[in-house]
Design a protein around this motif. Structure first.
Motif, PDB file in Angstrom:
ATOM      1  N   LEU A   1       1.051  -1.201   0.232  1.00  0.00           N
ATOM      2  CA  LEU A   1      -0.026   0.128  -0.148  1.00  0.00           C
ATOM      3  C   LEU A   1       0.908   1.278  -0.113  1.00  0.00           C
ATOM      4  CD1 LEU A   1      -2.959   0.999   0.132  1.00  0.00           C
ATOM      5  CD2 LEU A   1      -2.793   1.045   2.662  1.00  0.00           C
ATOM      6  N   SER A   2       2.153   1.223   0.535  1.00  0.00           N
ATOM      7  CA  SER A   2       2.937   2.244   0.426  1.00  0.00           C
ATOM      8  C   SER A   2       3.334   2.603  -1.064  1.00  0.00           C
ATOM      9  CB  SER A   2       4.217   1.893   1.137  1.00  0.00           C
ATOM     10  OG  SER A   2       5.092   0.795   0.280  1.00  0.00           O
ATOM     11  N   ARG A   3       2.882   2.088  -2.017  1.00  0.00           N
ATOM     12  CA  ARG A   3       3.187   2.559  -3.414  1.00  0.00           C
ATOM     13  C   ARG A   3       1.982   3.105  -4.165  1.00  0.00           C
ATOM     14  NH1 ARG A   3       6.760  -0.174  -6.512  1.00  0.00           N
ATOM     15  NH2 ARG A   3       6.620   1.797  -7.556  1.00  0.00           N
TER      16      ARG A   3
ATOM     17  N   ALA B   1      -5.908   6.670   2.885  1.00  0.00           N
ATOM     18  CA  ALA B   1      -5.474   6.178   1.699  1.00  0.00           C
ATOM     19  C   ALA B   1      -6.618   6.255   0.703  1.00  0.00           C
ATOM     20  CB  ALA B   1      -5.059   4.757   1.572  1.00  0.00           C
ATOM     21  N   VAL B   2      -7.986   5.883   1.269  1.00  0.00           N
ATOM     22  CA  VAL B   2      -9.163   6.004   0.289  1.00  0.00           C
ATOM     23  C   VAL B   2      -9.380   7.570  -0.250  1.00  0.00           C
ATOM     24  CG1 VAL B   2     -11.492   6.045   0.186  1.00  0.00           C
ATOM     25  CG2 VAL B   2     -10.284   3.990   1.423  1.00  0.00           C
ATOM     26  N   GLU B   3      -9.085   8.327   0.769  1.00  0.00           N
ATOM     27  CA  GLU B   3      -9.223   9.826   0.457  1.00  0.00           C
ATOM     28  C   GLU B   3      -8.275  10.264  -0.593  1.00  0.00           C
ATOM     29  OE1 GLU B   3     -11.204  12.529   3.970  1.00  0.00           O
ATOM     30  OE2 GLU B   3      -9.065  11.502   4.469  1.00  0.00           O
ATOM     31  N   ARG B   4      -6.904   9.782  -0.459  1.00  0.00           N
ATOM     32  CA  ARG B   4      -6.048  10.291  -1.335  1.00  0.00           C
ATOM     33  C   ARG B   4      -5.981   9.560  -2.567  1.00  0.00           C
ATOM     34  NH1 ARG B   4      -2.370   8.538   1.676  1.00  0.00           N
ATOM     35  NH2 ARG B   4      -0.941   6.852   0.502  1.00  0.00           N
ATOM     36  N   ALA B   5      -6.586   8.444  -2.754  1.00  0.00           N
ATOM     37  CA  ALA B   5      -6.606   7.610  -3.868  1.00  0.00           C
ATOM     38  C   ALA B   5      -7.957   8.633  -4.714  1.00  0.00           C
ATOM     39  CB  ALA B   5      -7.107   6.252  -3.706  1.00  0.00           C
TER      40      ALA B   5
END
Length: 774
Positions: A189-191, A235-239
């Motif tokens: 997930l860091s990618r 992560a969801v927000e950023r994606a």
């Protein structure tokens, strides 16, 4: 958005073909009997036939209600190949132009002589298996395949505006594993920030191709993850902030099947996505305050069960539709999950009892249910006649003979704690050592041997009446003798009869138990080209007569070595059937367990000293939220123990599990109290031994050393290295040597070579260990 979201849609549709056309075409290509062009032509015909069928069922051809959810093998693999998410060991698969083509795709799925394929594991709480991408810190993402664009153009040429589907970026990375070359502790997930520009670029190319809607699947958001909830939300927000930022993109539907989003619903709603699918069949209906977060985002309500085959309770579903409609600006109706988990059409099953058939809804019937429910949006009362008809079906089912049998329920109700417990393991171990006299690192197989064309032909001829019962029995005995003789020649320590009489490890029992029925064309994809026909468990379960005893008894008469009696465990029988939804699963599991308990007693009476009760699906039904898992693990473990607890101390009970994250349920595996547990380990290269060591697992265990889901033959040295790794983490006195799973789908030539290497490797490692394993 240039096209409004349709009121009726589905998340996905079966892709194997009504008569398994894709399976046959893919396997013909692998065998070299057909060309890539011929395979592609078959696949193209299946896609356009699907679109046309869905249009006739009520999904409109031009409004993006039809998803382009086809895959040649696996949807996660499709996404990995699309974005070039390939680890170092597969880098040579790229073509000169930087693309990953058809042969590269299948090498990732099946491996080749030099390397193992991608690991495979279960897709959430289903019997579908996906391929696990391998990602490292240096994985160079790129748009390496444009099949998704080809499929869109192909559909448009046929007159269909379809909705292309991909695994969403957060789920894709959460389902991936660290590549071999990755440093310890690396998290794929860091990618995310490196992968997102490729998604953005692909969305732009789809927009250029005239696509108005795209579907990104994020089912991992309904399951508890190893990372903190705040980190997952970020992560969801950023994606989705990145994916929705561009002006030149299709409208985005995010699907979240298999459970409730919980606190991530407002997170997704606030990202600017255009439509959000939620599973309100398995998951809860959000409260009005949660729905208010959606604003102008279309809510796509998954109210029709995509995971089982019972006709919908239209009244209950319509009530949910009304609840949701009151809380959102725009509502659509859909299936809870992709329909890839159910067969195509119940009308293909005319051999079933008419009353039973009236209770069922396969994929085509579920599409019709979605279309019916969509008519209720904005028009209360519009489907009252349909609801009344559905209520009549529900009443018919509830009162049908066999659904509730007093003698079955009374036996289950009379169970006491002692019925679920065997004696102390140390006492059993001593009794079994005396009874069996096995060497260190004993060798065995999981159960089935290759089902040859001759075996399948004999079964088909017997079913048609072209063979007498006596002729069929003799042919099966001939095959059993062949299997016993082969194992004797190879040097196995505990033998199996090969199961030639069994069409499927669940269906065989379903055909011999009351309360079940089976289909003719009810095929469902398990993985790749592998399909199964789940049985239909519709009533209370009992055993009219012994099922496996005559075959086991005959096999044991052919050898002085122990032959395993082979049973399928209660949880797996439930998981790999379409199980009734009108009784708690734990109650149904105990009914099945009692029939197996009787079978264990009859096998012991026939002189069988080793009995294997397979539970490969134990992990499969585990709820996706930790708060729900304890109840499941209690009844599932207890149902296995109920099956086996009556066995004598000297009877060795084996079980088998495969393609699951064992660390998540290692306590439950221990709780089964089996004397020997065989588990998948070859494709993951013995990762499971770390879990076994950390847990302090004390009983016998056979981490698999031969991946039977690939055609490659493991070299003897490869098996030696796996066993050497195993003995570094698990005491050698506990270890067994076996393949990952049954050999039914393999051919005899590769099987013999692989098993010979397995036995030779076991002998070599025994010699290395010497007296240390005594």
């Amino acid at each position: 958005m240039t096209t409004a979201f349709p009121k009726a849609t589905i998340v996905g549709y079966p892709r194997i073909g009504r008569r398994r056309e894709l399976k046959k075409a893919v396997e013909a290509y692998w065998a070299g009997r057909t060309s890539a062009a011929e395979l592609e032509a078959t696949a193209a015909q299946l896609r356009t036939d699907t679109y046309a069928r869905l249009a006739t069922l009520g999904l409109e051809a031009g409004n993006y209600s039809i998803p382009a959810s086809f895959s040649l093998y696996d949807q996660v693999l499709d996404t990995a190949v699309t974005f070039g998410a390939v680890s170092e060991r597969f880098k040579d698969l790229y073509d000169a132009d930087g693309s990953l083509g058809l042969d590269a795709y299948f090498t990732l799925a099946r491996g080749d002589k030099e390397r193992q394929p991608l690991e495979m594991t279960k897709w959430f709480d289903t019997n579908y298996h996906y391929l696990v991408p391998e990602i490292g810190p240096d994985t160079a993402f790129s748009l390496a395949n444009d099949w998704i664009l080809r499929d869109v153009a192909e559909a448009a040429e046929a007159g269909f505006a379809v909705r292309p589907t991909l695994i969403g970026p957060v789920t894709f990375l959460l389902l991936s594993k660290a590549a071999d070359e990755a440093p310890a502790g690396f998290d794929p997930l860091s990618r995310l920030d490196d992968l997102l520009p490729l998604y953005v670029e692909l969305l732009g190319r789809l927009a250029e191709a005239g696509v108005d809607w795209v579907q990104l699947e994020e089912p991992a958001l309904v399951a508890d993850q190893a990372i903190a909830e705040t980190e997952l939300a970020a992560a969801v927000e950023r994606a989705y902030a990145a994916l929705t930022a561009g002006a030149d993109r299709p409208s985005i539907l995010v699907t979240t099947q298999y459970g409730s989003l919980g606190s991530l619903l407002p997170v997704l709603a606030g990202t600017g996505i255009d439509a959000l699918h939620i599973d309100v069949f398995k998951g809860a209906v959000p409260v009005p305050a949660e729905l208010a977060n959606l604003g102008a985002t279309v809510l796509v309500a998954g109210v029709v069960d995509g995971h089982n085959i019972w006709k919908a309770d239209l009244g209950a579903a319509a009530y949910k539709v009304a609840e949701l409609e009151a809380g959102v600006q725009t509502l659509a109706v859909a299936t809870s999950t992709s329909l890839q988990h159910v067969p195509h059409d119940v009308e293909d099953e005319q051999q079933l009892d008419a009353q039973l058939r009236s209770w069922l809804a396969f994929a085509d019937q579920k599409v019709a249910e979605v279309v019916t429910l969509s008519r209720a949006i904005g028009h209360p009362g519009a489907i009252d006649a349909d609801i009344a008809a559905a209520d009549e079906v529900l009443a018919s089912r509830a009162g049908a003979p066999g659904v509730n049998r007093t003698e079955v329920r009374e036996r289950a109700a009379a169970l006491t704690p002692s019925d679920f417990a065997r004696g102390d393991y140390a006492d059993r171990q001593a009794a079994q050592e005396g009874a069996l006299n096995l060497p260190a690192l004993p060798t065995t197989t999981i159960g089935s041997f290759p089902q040859t064309a001759e075996v399948r032909s004999a079964r088909a001829r017997a079913n048609r009446g072209d063979l007498t019962a006596e002729q069929y029995e003799q042919l099966m005995k001939d095959e059993i003798k062949r299997v016993i003789d082969l194992q004797e020649e190879l040097g196995f320590d505990v033998l199996v009869h090969g199961e030639p009489e069994r069409n499927d490890m669940v269906q065989y029992f379903a055909e011999n138990l009351d309360g079940f029925d089976v289909t003719v064309h009810g095929w469902v994809q398990s993985y790749g080209s592998r399909c199964t026909r789940p049985s239909i468990l519709w009533g209370d379960v009992s055993r009219p007569a012994p099922i496996t005893v005559p075959w086991a008894e005959y096999a044991q008469s052919l050898t002085g070595k122990p032959v395993k009696g082979m049973l399928t465990g209660p949880v797996t029988i439930l998981a790999w059937s379409f199980v009734r939804d009108d009784l708690p699963l734990g109650d149904t599991a105990n009914q099945v367990a009692l029939t197996l308990r009787d079978e264990v007693s009859d096998l012991e009476a026939a002189g069988i000293k080793v009995i294997q009760v397979d539970e490969p699906a134990l992990r499969e039904l585990l709820p996706l939220r930790k708060e729900d898992q304890a109840e499941y693990l209690e009844w599932s473990v207890n149902s296995f123990r109920l099956s086996t607890a009556s066995a004598a101390p000297s009877t060795q009970i084996h079980t088998h599990l495969c393609y699951s994250e064992f660390g998540a349920i290692i306590d439950a595996i221990d709780g089964l109290d089996a004397d020997v547990t065989s588990i998948e380990a070859a494709r993951s290269r013995m990762e499971v031994v770390h879990d076994l060591e950390a847990h302090g697992f004390k009983r016998g265990v056979g981490p698999g050393v031969y991946d039977i889901h690939s055609p490659r033959v493991p070299a003897e040295q490869e098996v030696v290295e796996l066993l050497e790794k195993a003995v570094q983490h698990v005491p050698a006195r506990q270890l067994w040597v076996n393949p990952d799973c049954g050999l039914k789908t393999r051919g005899y030539a590769e099987t013999e070579e692989s098993l010979r290497n397995l036995v030779n490797a076991a002998v070599a490692v025994r010699a290395q260990l010497g007296a240390s394993v005594s």
